[in-house]
Motif scaffolding. Sequence first.
Motif, PDB file in Angstrom:
ATOM      1  N   ASP A  24       0.816  -1.206   0.000  1.00 20.67           N
ATOM      2  CA  ASP A  24       0.000   0.000   0.000  1.00 20.67           C
ATOM      3  C   ASP A  24       0.853   1.261   0.000  1.00 20.67           C
ATOM      4  O   ASP A  24       0.394   2.324  -0.419  1.00 20.67           O
ATOM      5  N   GLN A  77      -2.377  -8.242  -6.167  1.00 21.00           N
ATOM      6  CA  GLN A  77      -2.789  -6.865  -6.416  1.00 21.00           C
ATOM      7  C   GLN A  77      -4.248  -6.639  -6.026  1.00 21.00           C
ATOM      8  O   GLN A  77      -4.624  -5.534  -5.619  1.00 21.00           O
ATOM      9  N   GLY A 130      -5.504  -3.825  -3.277  1.00 20.28           N
ATOM     10  CA  GLY A 130      -6.358  -2.745  -3.736  1.00 20.28           C
ATOM     11  C   GLY A 130      -5.847  -2.031  -4.957  1.00 20.28           C
ATOM     12  O   GLY A 130      -6.344  -0.952  -5.293  1.00 20.28           O
ATOM     13  N   LEU A 131      -4.862  -2.603  -5.648  1.00 21.37           N
ATOM     14  CA  LEU A 131      -4.310  -1.977  -6.845  1.00 21.37           C
ATOM     15  C   LEU A 131      -4.985  -2.454  -8.127  1.00 21.37           C
ATOM     16  O   LEU A 131      -4.823  -1.820  -9.166  1.00 21.37           O
ATOM     17  N   VAL A 132      -5.693  -3.569  -8.069  1.00 21.53           N
ATOM     18  CA  VAL A 132      -6.362  -4.136  -9.237  1.00 21.53           C
ATOM     19  C   VAL A 132      -7.764  -4.539  -8.820  1.00 21.53           C
ATOM     20  O   VAL A 132      -7.963  -5.074  -7.713  1.00 21.53           O
ATOM     21  N   GLU A 133      -8.722  -4.273  -9.673  1.00 17.02           N
ATOM     22  CA  GLU A 133     -10.083  -4.749  -9.502  1.00 17.02           C
ATOM     23  C   GLU A 133     -10.468  -5.590 -10.708  1.00 17.02           C
ATOM     24  O   GLU A 133     -10.160  -5.223 -11.844  1.00 17.02           O
ATOM     25  N   PRO A 158      -1.844   2.634 -11.619  1.00 15.08           N
ATOM     26  CA  PRO A 158      -2.758   2.186 -10.561  1.00 15.08           C
ATOM     27  C   PRO A 158      -2.258   2.569  -9.183  1.00 15.08           C
ATOM     28  O   PRO A 158      -1.057   2.607  -8.909  1.00 15.08           O
ATOM     29  N   SER A 159      -3.187   2.844  -8.314  1.00 10.36           N
ATOM     30  CA  SER A 159      -2.895   3.157  -6.925  1.00 10.36           C
ATOM     31  C   SER A 159      -4.107   2.753  -6.097  1.00 10.36           C
ATOM     32  O   SER A 159      -5.174   2.426  -6.637  1.00 10.36           O
ATOM     33  N   VAL A 160      -3.936   2.753  -4.797  1.00 10.30           N
ATOM     34  CA  VAL A 160      -5.033   2.409  -3.903  1.00 10.30           C
ATOM     35  C   VAL A 160      -6.103   3.502  -4.002  1.00 10.30           C
ATOM     36  O   VAL A 160      -5.826   4.681  -3.826  1.00 10.30           O
ATOM     37  N   ASP A 195      -7.606   4.122  -6.829  1.00  6.31           N
ATOM     38  CA  ASP A 195      -7.721   4.324  -8.279  1.00  6.31           C
ATOM     39  C   ASP A 195      -7.089   3.128  -8.971  1.00  6.31           C
ATOM     40  O   ASP A 195      -6.023   3.227  -9.569  1.00  6.31           O
ATOM     41  N   PRO A 196      -7.721   1.949  -8.882  1.00  3.05           N
ATOM     42  CA  PRO A 196      -7.052   0.716  -9.302  1.00  3.05           C
ATOM     43  C   PRO A 196      -7.093   0.511 -10.807  1.00  3.05           C
ATOM     44  O   PRO A 196      -7.805   1.184 -11.551  1.00  3.05           O
TER      45      PRO A 196
END
Length: 648
Positions: free
Chosen positions: A205, A301, A305-308, A364-366, A368-369
Motif C-alpha cells: 500500500d 494486487q 487494492g491496486l487491481v479490480e 494504478p494506486s489504492v 484508483d485501481p
Amino acid sequence: MSPVMSVRQGRITRGWRLSLRPSVPSMLARYVVRRVWEWRRELVTVLVVWWLAARLSDAFGPSGGLVVLAALGLVAWAVPWYRRLVLGWLAGGRWRRRWAVACRACGVSVSWERTPRVRRVWRTPAGIVLAIRVRPGQSVADVERAVPALAASLGARSVAVAPDVRHAGRATVTVRLREPLRRVVLPEPLPQDGPGLDDWDADTDTGGDGEASEFWSSAVVRRARRGPGVAGRSREVWRGWRGRRADVSGGVDLSAVVVGLREDGAPWLLPLAGSHVLIAGATGAGKGSVLWAIVRALAPQIRAGLVEVWAADPKGGMELAAGAPLFARFAYTPVAIADLLDDVVAWMQRREDQLRGVSRTHRPSVGDPFVVVVLDEIAALTAYGPPEIRKRIAASLPMLLSQGRAPGFTVVGAVQDPRKDVIAFRDLFPVRVALRMSEPTQVDMVLGRGSWAAGAHAERIGLDRQGTGFVSTDDAPVPVLVRAAWQDDDDIAEVAARFGRPDRSDAPPDEPPGPVPVAPVAPVAPLPPLPPLPPLPPVAPLPPVAPVSSGAVVTHPGTWLPDLRPYGLPDVRERPTGPSDPPTVPLRGWSPPPPPAVLPASRPALPSASDAPSAGRISEWDAAEWEAWAAGWRRRNRLDDNGDPLDR
C-alpha cells in the motif's frame, strides 16, 4: 583437360553447338570441399582428441595416456553445462547438414544448390531452433511456402518460421520434435510464508518495492530450485525474468503477467496493461484455465487494492462463481451484465476526464485501481442474447475496447466461435490466444492471416491438452505454443479465501459490493404545456328504429321472428339475442332461391306475407319441404345425392 566451354560441330545435325563442361577445380569445390566443410565440427573434434591423446601418450605412456584421456572424457560428461556445450556444438553441425539436405530436396535453393545459411543453432524443450539467412535471390516467403515439405523432410512434428522484423532476409525456424507441454503446468507460488499477509499488504500500500518484491523474487528462486515449474527451466530464463521490474507494487508486472509456460521453457508472460486479450477455443479446450491463471496472478494486487476484477459469466455463473470474493463486481444474468458494462464505460469516461491534460497513461494506486473486465462466452452477449441486451452491449463493449487501454481498463474475453458475425470487433484485441480449434481456417480468424501456414496448427492439439494453444501479439505476430497453468476447484477456493477482500466476500454474486459512483445527470427542463384542442362539433343522434309488431314478437330492433308453436316447433322468440347478434339468413349461398311452397291443409298457415320479410318462400324450419326441393333441384341438374354429376 577439356576446356570449360567450347564450340564444336554437331554430330547428328548440321551446324555448331555450345558445349559446357565443369572444370576439375569447380567439381572438387562442389563435391569435396563443401562436404568436408559441412563436417568441419566433427573433424575438428577428432583432430583435437587425436592431438590430446598424442600429448598424453608422450607424458604418461601409451596406456597411461589412454587412461587419462578416458578419465577426462568421463569428467567432461559428468559436468552438465560442459556436456550441453559439447553436444550442442556437435548438434549444430548435424542440423546444418540436415537443413541443407531438406532445403535441396524441397527446392529451397539457388544456383549451385546454395540453401539458406544457418547462422546459429540452439536446443529448446520443444526441439531445435535455427537462425537462418536466405541467399541472394531468395526471400523468407520462399521458406514459408515450403514449411509442410520441410517438416516432412526433417522428420519433425511441425516447423514454424518467424521472420526477423529487423532484417528482411533473416528468420527463426523452430523445428518441433517433441511435445514439451504434455504435462500439466503448475502455477506460480503465491505469498504464503515468510512475511505475513498483513505486513505484505501494508508494504504494497505504501507504493514502494520494499519487502514484498524481495519476497516475491525469493519465491520464484525457491520454485526454480525445487523443480519443473513456470520460471525454473533454465538460468537464462531466470535472468530474463529477474531483470523485469514491476510497474506496480506487489511484485507482479501488469505488462508481463505469468500465466503459464512457453514451448521453449520460458514463462508465458501475458501483457495486460495497455492491452486486451481474446481467448478463443472449442468446447473443452481450456479457456477457463487461462482465465483462472490470469485471476490467480492478479490475486496479490487484488488484495492490495491496486487491481479490480469485474467478471461476467453468461453461463449462469458456473465457471467464475467460485472466485466471487476476488471480484469487485460479478454478474451472470444478461441484464446485470449489460449494467456492468455500462458502469465500466461510465467509470472509464470519468477517469478520462481526470487524466485529460495530466497524463496519457494511468498508473494504478489504492483508490484508483487498474480494472480488468473478464467476460466468459462473449458470443452469448453479442450474438445469441436478447435483442435489447445485444444492442446495449454492442454500444458499450466496443467503446471499452477502443478507449480503455490508456485510462487503465483491460478486457479479457473468451469465445468459442471467432467468426465476424459472432464477434465483429475481434480486431480490437491486440493479444489473441488460439486454443484447440475446430477448423484450420479459424486459426487465421483469431491469430491473423498466415498464422496457420507459419505453423500454428491449433486444430491438431489433443483433447487432453486443456489450456494449450498459440498466442500472438501485435509486437510479436509470430504464434508461439503455450500452455496455461491449471488449478482445480480447491486451489481456486483457497486463493479466493486468502486474497479476497473481506468487505466483498459475503456480497451477493449479482450485486456490487457497494454503491457504484454514477456521473451526475443534469436536470432536464420541463416541456412547455400543449395548447388546448378546439372543441369538436356536436353530432346529431341517430333516429331510433321502430319495431315491427303486426302478429309477431320482436326480440331486437330490426329482427323479426314468427310464432312457430302452432306447427309443433319450439318458440324461437324466447331465444336470447344480444345487441350484437346479426339476423340469420338461411342458406344464403343457395341459388336460385327456393320456389313458393304450398303448405298442407293439416297445418295452420304461416303469418301473412305482410308480416314476414320473406313472404312466399319455404319456411326455414320445414326440413321436409327443403329436402324435397333439394332432391328435385339435384334431379333437374343431373346430380346424385352427393352432388356429383351423373354423366361421369
